[in-house]
Write a protein that holds these residues in place. Sequence first.
Motif, mmCIF file in Angstrom:
data_model
loop_
_atom_site.group_PDB
_atom_site.id
_atom_site.type_symbol
_atom_site.label_atom_id
_atom_site.label_comp_id
_atom_site.label_asym_id
_atom_site.label_seq_id
_atom_site.Cartn_x
_atom_site.Cartn_y
_atom_site.Cartn_z
ATOM 1 N N GLY A 195 72.968 -1.267 -127.059
ATOM 2 C CA GLY A 195 72.295 -2.566 -127.000
ATOM 3 C C GLY A 195 71.266 -2.631 -125.889
ATOM 4 N N ILE A 196 71.610 -2.128 -124.723
ATOM 5 C CA ILE A 196 70.667 -2.135 -123.597
ATOM 6 C C ILE A 196 69.476 -1.236 -123.906
ATOM 7 C CG2 ILE A 196 70.368 -1.415 -121.190
ATOM 8 C CD1 ILE A 196 73.223 -2.435 -120.698
ATOM 9 N N GLY A 197 69.727 -0.061 -124.483
ATOM 10 C CA GLY A 197 68.628 0.829 -124.860
ATOM 11 C C GLY A 197 67.727 0.224 -125.909
ATOM 12 N N TRP A 198 68.313 -0.442 -126.883
ATOM 13 C CA TRP A 198 67.533 -1.085 -127.941
ATOM 14 C C TRP A 198 66.698 -2.227 -127.362
ATOM 15 C CZ3 TRP A 198 68.131 -6.063 -130.162
ATOM 16 C CH2 TRP A 198 67.379 -6.270 -131.318
ATOM 17 N N ALA A 199 67.330 -3.059 -126.517
ATOM 18 C CA ALA A 199 66.597 -4.177 -125.911
ATOM 19 C C ALA A 199 65.486 -3.656 -125.014
ATOM 20 C CB ALA A 199 67.552 -5.070 -125.117
ATOM 21 N N GLY A 200 65.737 -2.575 -124.280
ATOM 22 C CA GLY A 200 64.709 -2.011 -123.407
ATOM 23 C C GLY A 200 63.544 -1.422 -124.176
ATOM 24 N N SER A 201 63.782 -0.955 -125.385
ATOM 25 C CA SER A 201 62.683 -0.388 -126.165
ATOM 26 C C SER A 201 61.843 -1.472 -126.835
ATOM 27 C CB SER A 201 63.225 0.570 -127.227
ATOM 28 O OG SER A 201 63.943 -0.147 -128.221
ATOM 29 N N ILE A 202 62.413 -2.636 -127.034
ATOM 30 C CA ILE A 202 61.679 -3.721 -127.700
ATOM 31 C C ILE A 202 60.849 -4.525 -126.698
ATOM 32 C CG2 ILE A 202 61.992 -5.911 -128.900
ATOM 33 C CD1 ILE A 202 64.185 -4.662 -130.461
ATOM 34 N N VAL A 203 61.419 -4.836 -125.551
ATOM 35 C CA VAL A 203 60.742 -5.669 -124.552
ATOM 36 C C VAL A 203 59.584 -4.861 -123.957
ATOM 37 C CG1 VAL A 203 61.009 -6.853 -122.342
ATOM 38 C CG2 VAL A 203 62.852 -6.919 -124.034
#
Length: 121
Positions: free
Chosen positions: A88-96
Amino acid sequence: MDLPDPSPHAHNFSAPAQGMGVLRAYAVMRMENEAMTDLDRMLGAVRAMPTDARLEAMDDAVMRGVGRKREQVTARRSLMLAGVLAIGIGWAGSIVPAAPAQASPLPIGMSDYAPSRLLGQ
């Protein structure tokens, strides 16, 4: 089981097929009663037998196994939670969208006694 009602009002004994059915049902009930008596006798014999001494230690072994299984489940859940959190953190970091990285002109916290300063670089 209750025995069949032999009264003439309950069954028509004049029909031979119906009369044979009642006799057959009575014979089956007698056999079931004898089987239950045998079963009661066998269970009584088992009850009278001495118990195995290993059965006393079985409670501790079962409870240790239950505790070990519970610990494994807890560890597995914690590992899954950590994995989902990392994804989740990796996914959120790639989107923001992030600001481009920039080097600061002076390194923060650089001492006057650092080797690069002492050597004059």
